[in-house]
Scaffold this active site. Structure first.
Site, short mmCIF file in Angstrom:
data_model
loop_
_atom_site.label_atom_id
_atom_site.label_comp_id
_atom_site.label_asym_id
_atom_site.label_seq_id
_atom_site.Cartn_x
_atom_site.Cartn_y
_atom_site.Cartn_z
N HIS A 190 0.81 -1.22 0.00
CA HIS A 190 0.00 0.00 0.00
C HIS A 190 0.85 1.27 0.00
O HIS A 190 0.56 2.21 -0.71
CB HIS A 190 -0.86 0.04 1.28
CG HIS A 190 -2.08 -0.78 1.15
ND1 HIS A 190 -2.35 -1.85 1.96
CD2 HIS A 190 -3.10 -0.69 0.29
CE1 HIS A 190 -3.49 -2.38 1.60
NE2 HIS A 190 -3.98 -1.70 0.59
N GLU A 239 -6.73 -10.81 -20.68
CA GLU A 239 -5.98 -10.81 -19.42
C GLU A 239 -6.13 -12.12 -18.67
O GLU A 239 -5.70 -12.27 -17.54
CB GLU A 239 -6.41 -9.63 -18.54
CG GLU A 239 -7.90 -9.49 -18.33
CD GLU A 239 -8.28 -8.21 -17.57
OE1 GLU A 239 -7.41 -7.54 -17.00
OE2 GLU A 239 -9.49 -7.90 -17.55
N ASP A 249 -3.17 -8.43 -14.96
CA ASP A 249 -3.88 -9.67 -14.63
C ASP A 249 -3.33 -10.86 -15.39
O ASP A 249 -3.31 -11.97 -14.86
CB ASP A 249 -5.38 -9.52 -14.90
CG ASP A 249 -6.06 -8.79 -13.77
OD1 ASP A 249 -5.84 -9.18 -12.61
OD2 ASP A 249 -6.78 -7.81 -14.03
N CYS A 280 -2.35 -2.41 -22.12
CA CYS A 280 -2.65 -1.35 -21.16
C CYS A 280 -2.29 -1.73 -19.72
O CYS A 280 -2.66 -1.03 -18.79
CB CYS A 280 -4.12 -0.96 -21.24
SG CYS A 280 -5.23 -2.31 -20.86
C1 PEP Z 1 -4.58 -5.19 -16.37
O1 PEP Z 1 -5.05 -6.18 -15.80
O2 PEP Z 1 -3.46 -5.18 -16.91
C2 PEP Z 1 -5.34 -3.93 -16.44
C3 PEP Z 1 -4.95 -2.95 -17.19
O3 PEP Z 1 -6.45 -3.81 -15.68
P1 PEP Z 1 -6.50 -3.64 -14.10
O4 PEP Z 1 -5.11 -3.28 -13.65
O5 PEP Z 1 -7.50 -2.58 -13.86
O6 PEP Z 1 -6.93 -4.98 -13.64
MG MG Z 2 -7.13 -6.31 -15.33
#
Ligand code: PEP
Ligand code: MG
Length: 592
Positions: A199, A441, A465, A512
């Site tokens: 955190h 993912e 993920d 992303c």
């Molecule tokens: C990911 O899983 O890479 C992603 C961009 O989504 P989040 O981090 O919101 O799970």
């Molecule tokens: Mg994700």
């Protein structure tokens, strides 16, 4: 002399989590438990006074908590639910009524009775066979400790009362502690525990505050008021530095700041490789308010709008109208550039307390994201209506998160079609050409990418993920954080497989996850030929800088060599030498 390596003063080495140097006074956060020295019997005629003293302490604590909540830094508003839960505990009969009963029945003082109540509650929690719930005992302890401090006349050392610019030194900072922080006053953090994904680390990154975690003994070595140098680039903390160290680090700090602003100033230069390949660098945002930062840092469009924070912020579920206003504003602010809006991804490590999501053994594998939405179609439809309505005001694309296979995708698309039909009947305008994509993912989606590609307009690879699910590493568990490895050859192969499947079907593919903003990953991502890299806005200027120096032909050669490396360490070492060789200053300044 290199002060980083051999600082003559007392120096500590931990895990650097946000680059930058701060020099300032230590503020030691003492979270040691209040010792109950006095346990005494109370005369019958004074029992009511004892109860009144206890009730008064509850009132004082409640007031303290409410004022904390109201004064909470705006950036931390999402953590307000922690204080709400503490306020509920304060009023809970297990704590309040049982303590009063014990005072009256056993004729003992309030502190002693409260301790007894805590013990009883602890026993109940220990019986609960659910780690998440049983861990919540720490919230009850936190509240009890506040009451004990108030009863003992010792006020809780509140982080919100810090009135000088200081460096926080703590064993750990809990989410509850962080809600108290007066952001303007905190120059930096150092903590005994924690890893890169703890955190404290995440908070430091979000607030752009230099921090070092995992120092093990900082709270023992550092005294309140000591002068500290915190180097968030190398993880070095110097305690009571001599003049030469101060001069050295002041110089280093200036250089680092100059370097950071020089990178930021170049954020608006286009991301074109030396051999002429244009790379689309887009931004991930969580809040509408971040659109300004996207522009400041030089992002061309919004590659990922994570919509769950609007749900986390509001009490209960937001209304269609509120969602619509928010999405419309983002779309209008970015027009004509696209905004990729991802539908709700709650569950996993993102909970909405009000939603009464059942407590699960493995929340990351549970009712999260699209699974939650398919199970709660009304909530899903409300969001889809809002997104579709907003699509009439700009260039919106839709992304479904956590798609594991074709069945789920078809179900989600069927609901979308149903909502489109509703809007048509109601003659509400929307963009009927709105493109629909999915987050890739989950490993099963990678395997089925060739099939899924026939049903969507684009893929967005969520490496955060994908790494978690492929390597079976809980992305929020600090005990396995060292094994969370974007450079694992399996991950690189999976991304390549998705790019390949998308190419065959002629659909776009972007990435992303955090990997997109990692300077070391640029050769891999360029080499793979992704259509866009979407990242945290702050990472944009640096990634663009690297792109401008890296010929696509070289990235492709690098990728071929990387494909012959079979451990994460070997891949990382290769990338470190490649990017570090091109930009030695990035290595020196702790960016790599
Ligand atoms: C990911 O899983 O890479 C992603 C961009 O989504 P989040 O981090 O919101 O799970
Ligand atoms: Mg994700």
């Amino acid at each position: 002399m290199n002060k980083d390596a051999v600082a003559g003063e007392k120096s500590l080495k931990g895990i650097a989590v946000y680059p930058g140097i701060v020099i300032g006074k230590a503020h030691l956060v003492d979270r040691s438990k209040v010792k109950i020295l006095y346990q005494y019997l109370v005369n019958t005629e004074h029992l009511n006074d004892e109860v009144a003293r206890f009730e008064e302490a509850l009132r004082v604590v409640e007031k303290e908590m409410l004022s904390l909540k109201n004064g909470m830094a705006e950036k931390l508003n999402d953590l307000g639910f922690i204080l709400d839960s503490h306020l509920m505990i304060l009023k809970d009969s297990m704590l309040k009524d049982s303590t009063i009963r014990t005072i009256l029945d056993e004729k003992i003082n309030a502190e002693w009775a409260l301790k007894k109540s805590l013990e009883k509650i602890r026993e109940v929690f220990e019986q609960i066979d659910d780690e998440y719930i049983s861990n919540r005992i720490s919230d009850v302890e936190n509240v009890t400790e506040r009451i004990l401090r108030t009863l003992s006349g010792k006020s809780q050392q509140s982080l919100s009362e810090i009135d000088k610019r200081v460096i926080i030194v703590a064993h750990d900072l809990s989410p509850a502690d962080t809600t108290e922080l007066n952001i303007g006053r905190v120059m930096g953090f150092i903590t005994d525990v924690g890893g890169r994904t703890s955190h404290t680390a995440i908070l430091a990154q979000a607030l752009e505050i230099p921090a070092v975690v995992g120092l093990e003994s900082a709270t023992h070595v550092v005294a309140d008021g000591d002068l500290l140098i915190v180097d968030g680039s190398t993880g070095v903390v110097v305690v009571n530095p001599d003049d030469s160290a101060i001069i050295y680090y002041q110089e280093k700090k200036l250089q680092l700041e100059d370097y950071r602003s020089s990178i930021a100033r170049q954020g608006h230069l286009p991301a074109v490789t030396p051999d002429g390949q244009h790379v689309s660098i887009t931004a991930n945002i969580e809040f509408l308010e971040e659109v300004a930062a996207v522009r400041d840092y030089g992002g061309v469009s919004i590659g990922l709008y994570r919509t769950e924070f609007l749900y986390l912020r509001s009490k209960g579920f937001p209304e269609e109208e509120d969602l619509f206003e928010d999405y419309r504003e983002v779309a209008e602010l970015m027009v004509p550039e696209p905004v990729n809006i991802r539908t709700l991804d709650i569950g996993g490590d993102k909970f909405v307390s009000k939603l009464e999501i059942s407590k699960e053994m493995n929340p990351a594998l549970g009712l999260r994201a699209i699974r939650f939405c398919l199970k709660q179609p009304e909530i899903f439809k409300t969001q889809l209506r809002a997104i579709l309505r907003a699509s009439a005001f700009g260039h919106i694309r839709l992304i479904f998160p956590m798609i594991s296979g074709l069945q789920e995708l078809l179900e989600a698309k069927a609901i979308l079609t149903e909502v489109q039909g509703e809007l048509e009947r109601e003659q509400i305008p929307y963009d009927d050409k709105m493109e629909v994509g999915i987050m890739v993912e989950i490993p099963s989606a990678v395997v089925m990418a060739d099939v899924l590609a026939k049903h969507v307009d684009f893929f967005s690879i969520g490496t955060n993920d994908l790494i978690q699910y492929s390597l079976a590493i809980d992305r929020v568990n600090e005990y396995v954080a060292h094994m969370y490895q974007p450079f694992d050859p399996a991950i690189i192969r999976m991304i390549a497989q998705v790019v390949d499947a998308a190419g065959k079907e002629g659909i776009r593919v972007n990435i992303c996850g955090e990997m997109a903003g990692d300077p070391l990953c640029v050769p891999i991502l360029l080499g793979l030929g992704l259509d866009a890299l979407s990242m945290n806005p702050r990472s944009i200027p640096l990634i663009k800088k690297i792109v401008r120096a890296m010929p696509i032909s070289q990235a492709r050669d690098d990728l071929e060599k990387i494909k012959e490396l079979y451990t994460a360490e070997a891949v990382q070492q290769y990338l470190w030498e490649r990017t570090g060789g091109m930009f030695p200053e990035l290595r020196e300044k702790g960016y790599l």
